[in-house]
Structures are given as C-alpha cells and as structure tokens.
Scaffold this motif. Structure first.
Motif, mmCIF file in Angstrom:
data_model
loop_
_atom_site.group_PDB
_atom_site.id
_atom_site.type_symbol
_atom_site.label_atom_id
_atom_site.label_comp_id
_atom_site.label_asym_id
_atom_site.label_seq_id
_atom_site.Cartn_x
_atom_site.Cartn_y
_atom_site.Cartn_z
ATOM 1 N N TYR A 55 0.818 -1.208 0.000
ATOM 2 C CA TYR A 55 0.000 0.000 0.000
ATOM 3 C C TYR A 55 0.855 1.262 0.000
ATOM 4 N N ASP A 56 0.384 2.253 -0.741
ATOM 5 C CA ASP A 56 1.025 3.564 -0.663
ATOM 6 C C ASP A 56 0.468 4.289 0.567
ATOM 7 N N GLU A 57 0.923 5.489 0.783
ATOM 8 C CA GLU A 57 0.564 6.196 2.003
ATOM 9 C C GLU A 57 -0.951 6.339 2.172
ATOM 10 N N GLN A 58 -1.613 6.726 1.092
ATOM 11 C CA GLN A 58 -3.057 6.942 1.176
ATOM 12 C C GLN A 58 -3.782 5.652 1.555
ATOM 13 N N ARG A 59 -3.435 4.604 0.830
ATOM 14 C CA ARG A 59 -4.118 3.318 1.016
ATOM 15 C C ARG A 59 -3.806 2.708 2.390
ATOM 16 N N PHE A 60 -2.621 2.993 2.888
ATOM 17 C CA PHE A 60 -2.249 2.476 4.201
ATOM 18 C C PHE A 60 -3.290 2.905 5.247
ATOM 19 N N GLY A 527 -13.865 2.013 10.742
ATOM 20 C CA GLY A 527 -14.140 1.870 9.311
ATOM 21 C C GLY A 527 -15.603 1.589 9.054
ATOM 22 N N PRO A 528 -16.017 1.588 7.769
ATOM 23 C CA PRO A 528 -17.396 1.267 7.448
ATOM 24 C C PRO A 528 -17.734 -0.167 7.859
ATOM 25 N N VAL A 529 -19.000 -0.400 8.180
ATOM 26 C CA VAL A 529 -19.407 -1.739 8.625
ATOM 27 C C VAL A 529 -19.294 -2.714 7.455
ATOM 28 N N GLN A 530 -18.590 -3.785 7.676
ATOM 29 C CA GLN A 530 -18.388 -4.811 6.645
ATOM 30 C C GLN A 530 -18.332 -6.163 7.333
ATOM 31 N N THR A 531 -18.610 -7.232 6.599
ATOM 32 C CA THR A 531 -18.408 -8.552 7.206
ATOM 33 C C THR A 531 -16.940 -8.960 6.998
ATOM 34 N N ASP A 532 -16.507 -9.943 7.792
ATOM 35 C CA ASP A 532 -15.138 -10.448 7.600
ATOM 36 C C ASP A 532 -14.971 -11.002 6.187
ATOM 37 N N ARG A 533 -16.014 -11.657 5.728
ATOM 38 C CA ARG A 533 -15.959 -12.254 4.395
ATOM 39 C C ARG A 533 -15.746 -11.169 3.330
ATOM 40 N N ALA A 534 -16.502 -10.094 3.483
ATOM 41 C CA ALA A 534 -16.384 -8.992 2.508
ATOM 42 C C ALA A 534 -14.974 -8.398 2.566
ATOM 43 N N ILE A 535 -14.416 -8.294 3.761
ATOM 44 C CA ILE A 535 -13.052 -7.756 3.882
ATOM 45 C C ILE A 535 -12.073 -8.662 3.130
ATOM 46 N N ARG A 536 -12.202 -9.956 3.354
ATOM 47 C CA ARG A 536 -11.259 -10.896 2.695
ATOM 48 C C ARG A 536 -11.400 -10.844 1.176
ATOM 49 N N ARG A 537 -12.669 -10.785 0.747
ATOM 50 C CA ARG A 537 -12.885 -10.750 -0.707
ATOM 51 C C ARG A 537 -12.304 -9.503 -1.333
ATOM 52 N N SER A 538 -12.526 -8.378 -0.674
ATOM 53 C CA SER A 538 -12.044 -7.141 -1.306
ATOM 54 C C SER A 538 -10.510 -7.126 -1.301
ATOM 55 N N LEU A 539 -9.916 -7.705 -0.263
ATOM 56 C CA LEU A 539 -8.450 -7.775 -0.237
ATOM 57 C C LEU A 539 -7.943 -8.659 -1.381
ATOM 58 N N MET A 540 -8.603 -9.784 -1.563
ATOM 59 C CA MET A 540 -8.197 -10.690 -2.651
ATOM 60 C C MET A 540 -8.301 -10.003 -4.008
ATOM 61 N N ARG A 541 -9.414 -9.275 -4.171
ATOM 62 C CA ARG A 541 -9.588 -8.546 -5.443
ATOM 63 C C ARG A 541 -8.432 -7.584 -5.657
ATOM 64 N N GLU A 542 -8.107 -6.863 -4.603
ATOM 65 C CA GLU A 542 -7.013 -5.883 -4.692
ATOM 66 C C GLU A 542 -5.689 -6.563 -5.033
ATOM 67 N N VAL A 543 -5.441 -7.668 -4.332
ATOM 68 C CA VAL A 543 -4.169 -8.361 -4.530
ATOM 69 C C VAL A 543 -4.041 -8.808 -5.975
ATOM 70 N N PHE A 544 -5.116 -9.388 -6.493
ATOM 71 C CA PHE A 544 -4.999 -9.911 -7.848
ATOM 72 C C PHE A 544 -5.102 -8.826 -8.911
ATOM 73 N N MET A 545 -5.579 -7.638 -8.520
ATOM 74 C CA MET A 545 -5.561 -6.521 -9.475
ATOM 75 C C MET A 545 -4.290 -5.700 -9.302
ATOM 76 N N ARG A 546 -3.456 -6.095 -8.319
ATOM 77 C CA ARG A 546 -2.184 -5.400 -8.032
ATOM 78 C C ARG A 546 -2.361 -3.906 -7.849
ATOM 79 N N ARG A 547 -3.352 -3.568 -7.034
ATOM 80 C CA ARG A 547 -3.512 -2.135 -6.727
ATOM 81 C C ARG A 547 -2.528 -1.719 -5.645
ATOM 82 N N GLY A 548 -2.403 -0.445 -5.444
ATOM 83 C CA GLY A 548 -1.619 0.036 -4.313
ATOM 84 C C GLY A 548 -0.300 0.615 -4.739
#
Ligand code: PLP
Length: 548
Positions: A55-60, A527-548
C-alpha cells in the motif's frame, strides 16, 4: 462372445482393483480440513501465485474506505506513535536496523509482523527494536532503559520466570564445571535426568537432541523404522518444528511427500487411520486444543477479525482417547509433541493433563532449564535403533551436541525445582487462576467498549477481535507503547509465565485497556461496517488486481 467375456472380465478386474483405491482416496479427501491449511499442496501452489501488494501512504490509512475524518485521525495517531517510538526506543531501533542488514532472521520477522500490503510502509515509518539488555521478574528492559511486561514467554521456554532459568543455568553450570564441555563421554547427571524423565513421561527410554525440531525428526524416523510404514499424519494447522515432513505446504520449498495433513477432532480422520496401511505415526500438538485445525495465529495473517479460539478440555480429551484407541488397534505410533506445552499444563505434561498416554513424547524448550534442548521419550520397542537379527538395518540418529554437559546440568536443576513445593504451588489451581485472569481482562475490555477479547488455554493466550476490521494488527504497536512486550507474531500469541502475581496481572490489564483505548481514539476501528468475508474478498480482489 468369447471376446466380450474377456473384455468384461478385464473390466471387472480393473474395477475390483481400482475401486478400493478410489474409495481410500475419497476417504483421504474427506478427512482433509476444508480450509487451505488442510490442503498442503494446493496451499503451496496458491502461495506461489500470490502477487505482492504494497500500500502507498493513502491506502495504508484508508484500506477499508473509511471517511476522511477517520483517516485524518489515523494519520495523526500514527505520526504520534512513530514519534513516540523514535524518542523512546532510539538505541534499540538503531541497533535492530543495523543488525538486520546482516541478520536474515531479523529481516524476515520485521517483514512479517503485519499483513503484507501494510508491511513496507509500516517498516519505513514505525521502527521497532528487537534488542533487549536485561530481564527480571516478569519484565524485559530494552537498550534505552524502557521496561516492558514480558508477554513473549521466550517462545514458550519461559514457564517459571526468567530468574528461575538464570538460577537453573548457574546451578547446572556449577554441577558440571569439573568436566566442562566434554562431548561423547557422558556426565553422570545424564543418568539421573534419564531416570526422572522416564518417571515423568511414564515411558521406557529417552534420547537427547539439541532442539524440538530434531526431537520430532527422531521420533518420526523411529516410528517409520519400526512400523516399516512411510507416512506420518499431522493434524491440520499444527506446528511441529520446521523440518520438511512436518511442515508441508507454504514455507517449505519441496512439495509434500510422505505426510498426510488431516482434520483434527474429526471422525473421517479416524476412518483414514483405521483403513490405510501406510501410516507410521500420528503427531499431536496439544496446543491445537486452543484452536483446532488453525495454524499459529500470527498477526501477519490478521487481515480481518475472523480469528477464533475454542478450547474445550472435555472434547479434546475425548478426541485424544479416540486417537489412542485407533492407534492401538492399527499399530500406529501415537506421538505427543509436547515441545511447547510440556510442563506448562501440568508437571507431567499433556499426558497427565488430558489423562491419555502416548507411545512417544517429545519435549524441548523449558526442559533445558534455559538452554537449547530436544528430548524423545518412548516405549522400549520403539526407541531401539538397530535390529539384532539384521545388523546393517539401523535407524541412524546422532548429533554432536546431544547430552551436552551444560544442558544436562541445567535440565537437572530444572527437574530438581519441578519437584519443589514452591513449583508445586504454582501448578495448584493453575487453570482456575488463569481462567479468572482471562475473564478479568475480558470484562475490563468489554467495560471499556473495546472490540477486543482474549481466548486462552491456561497461560497461552490469543487476542481476538469482536467486530470485523482491517487494522486489528495495529494493536501490537499500541501494546508495546504501553509497556507490554509481544513477540514478532504480535497479538496472536501471548505467553505468560506462571510466576505472574495478581499485582503483575493487574498491570497487564491496565496497560492493555489503555492501549486499546488509544487505538480506538485514533480511529483504527472506525471503518465502514463490513463482514469479515467482505473484507477478505475485497483484499483478494485488490491483490490480484495489483492495486496500491
Ligand atoms: C510443538 C512444537 N514442536 C516442535 C517445535 C520446534 O522446536 P525448536 O524450535 O526447538 O526446534 C516447536 C517450536 O515452537 C513446537 O512448538
């Protein structure tokens, strides 16, 4: 007609041969835990494909999409924390940074304190020290003179307090002084250690090694030698050291070879043990009773709040009894790996605590009285390393430093003290005392409105988080700032020594709550209300899209 008959016969024969194989294969699949940790090969492949993300500074600060005001509070809090670390720990941090250039272990532990997308930015700004200069009572003092309450437990070695081991090392050294570091010939203290370990383990013979990993290697090797079978069963998530066959999957460059990783506390696992003919031994790490089927809960994998503990002594006892029964029926060697938990639950270890007897037991860590050690205790027929009738068919096991006089001396002093009234008093009401302490901390955390609780098995604790969040791993840095020392795995593993007094513990509660409150005030849980599952999914999406 004839041809059809032959073809049918062949088809029938092939079916008859392959069906049992397919059934056994299916049984094996059913006995794997559904998680990735239960599928070592797949886990290894997935790990090798996982792209990096930093993550860059903003995303951190806004990885969870928090509002601008919250992000600003996090930034301010983080800057304050960095400034505090800079002014309070300058010498410890400087030595760590310098030593890390030539000490690969420091580079590794430094990088894996937190989930990897956050790691680089964090390391760049928040400098943690890994050097300390003194220990006393339940405290550690760093190079800058700061005193921390020690929750690291020296990787589990520290059961009775650092002063205890300082004394066992001194007494042990004095005991063997006249011989010094002579190897090969044995100091007489070895003989009395053997006697006492036979008594404690209830097993016939003993061998000495230099680490827990080596002890486990030897126990498994002997089990293979005597059963003439190839495979070991390791239960999902359990750590047994870092030797190839007990650590299949990520972390091991080789593909799993002769290891079955099966589900803990599961009937399908018993079915596999009952039917397969290639299983030499089952390894049990009693620490897994705290979190069956889960790997050690380091903060590097704390990407959400799904970490759980579920220690149920009765259920785990029933599981060990079932394992004991099937292993006896099938001639499988049941090995309790008590390197971590031995002497922490009871003077007779997990065998005594759960009331189940193993065929072999490995010990290590604390048994060395503060010096490095690994020990195997086992049944006579399993410990023998050669066959009278086949002199060249041996089970080789050596080690230059095995039964080192100084280690044997410290072990002897440790065993002497284990027999003392003072140490017996520490074990008296042990579970009730630590249950009450966990309840005390949980109640204080709840009253303070913090989304944090602890789960525990006696003196081994894990911090859990009660609302889905991405930044739980930050807690370890606030805990440190409030004078609580954690090992590099962070809030997943707190290890208390038995010498904590109620007053010491009251300090822990006070500091823990204060750390949580500061972290809460800094907005990390807003942070905004999210489920653990949603957190994991969004992280996976980010990882595989190589954001940050
Ligand atoms: C249950 C268990 N077995 C084996 C080992 C390996 O011991 P060592 O680190 O001394 O090689 C450990 C270490 O943590 C352990 O916890």
């Amino acid at each position: 007609m004839n041809e059809t008959f032959v073809l049918s016969a062949v088809a029938f024969a092939v079916l008859a041969l392959t069906l049992p194989l397919a059934r056994r294969r299916l049984q094996l699949s059913q006995a794997k835990h559904r998680s990735l940790a239960g599928h070592s090969r797949m886990a290894k492949r997935v790990a090798s494909l996982l792209p990096g993300l930093s993550y860059d500074e903003q995303r951190f600060f806004d990885a969870d999409g928090a509002a601008a005001g919250t992000v600003a509070r996090r930034r301010a809090g983080f800057e304050q924390l960095c400034a505090l670390y800079r002014t309070r720990y300058p010498r410890s941090a400087a030595m760590t940074a310098e030593a890390a250039q030539g000490l690969s272990d420091l580079q590794f532990t430094g990088a894996y304190r937190v989930p990897f997308p956050f790691s680089a930015y964090l390391r760049q700004h928040l400098k943690t020290g890994s050097f300390v200069q003194a220990a006393s009572g339940v405290t550690l003092t760093d190079l800058d003179g700061n005193t921390f309450i020690d929750l690291t437990g020296s990787y589990g070695v520290n059961v009775f307090g650092m002063d205890f081991y300082r004394q066992t090392i001194a007494e042990g050294s004095a005991m063997v002084q006249s011989l010094g570091p002579v190897l090969g010939s044995l100091h007489p203290v070895v003989a009395s250690n053997v006697q006492r370990l036979r008594q404690i383990s209830g097993l016939d013979e003993v061998s000495f090694h230099m680490s827990g990993t080596e002890a486990v290697m030897q126990a498994v090797r002997l089990a293979r030698y005597h059963t003439r079978r190839t495979h070991l069963v390791r239960l999902c998530g359990a750590y047994h050291g870092w030797w190839e066959d007990v650590q299949p999957g990520p972390g091991n460059p080789l593909m799993p070879r002769q290891t079955y990783t099966l589900e803990e506390m599961d009937a399908d696992t018993l079915k596999v043990l009952r039917t397969r003919k290639d299983i030499a031994c089952v390894l049990v790490n009693p620490l897994q009773a705290l979190h069956p089927n889960k790997p050690a809960p380091g903060d590097s994998s704390l990407v959400d709040s799904s970490r759980r503990t579920s220690f149920d002594r009765e259920r785990y006892t029933a599981w060990l009894e079932a394992l004991r029964q099937v292993c006896t029926e099938r001639g499988i060697v049941l090995i309790f790996d008590e390197v971590f938990m031995g002497f922490r639950l009871a003077p007779g270890g997990a065998q005594q605590y759960f009331g189940v007897k193993a065929d072999m037991v490995t010990y290590g860590k604390t048994l060395g009285g503060g010096l490095p050690v690994g020990v195997v205790c086992g049944r006579k027929d399993l410990m023998k390393r050669f066959r009278e009738e086949r002199p060249a068919d041996i089970c080789f096991a050596r080690g230059t430093f095995n039964a080192h006089p100084y280690v044997m001396g410290a072990m002897s002093a440790f065993l002497d003290r284990l027999d003392s009234a003072e140490v017996h008093a520490l074990y008296d009401g042990l579970d009730a005392r630590w249950d009450a302490r966990a309840a005390q901390l949980n109640s204080a955390l709840q009253s303070a409105g913090l989304p944090v609780q602890v789960g525990h098995m006696s003196t081994v604790w894990t911090v859990t988080y009660t609302q889905p969040a991405r930044y739980n791993w930050m807690l370890q840095f606030y805990l440190r700032a409030h004078g609580l020392a954690l090992s590099w795995v962070g809030s997943g593993r707190l290890i208390f020594s038995l010498n904590f007094t109620d007053a010491d513990f009251a300090q822990v509660v006070e500091r823990f709550v204060a750390a949580g409150q500061q972290m809460q005030a800094d907005g990390w849980w807003d942070g905004p209300v999210q489920t653990d599952r949603a957190i994991r999914r969004s992280l996976m999406r980010e990882v595989f899209m190589r954001r940050g």
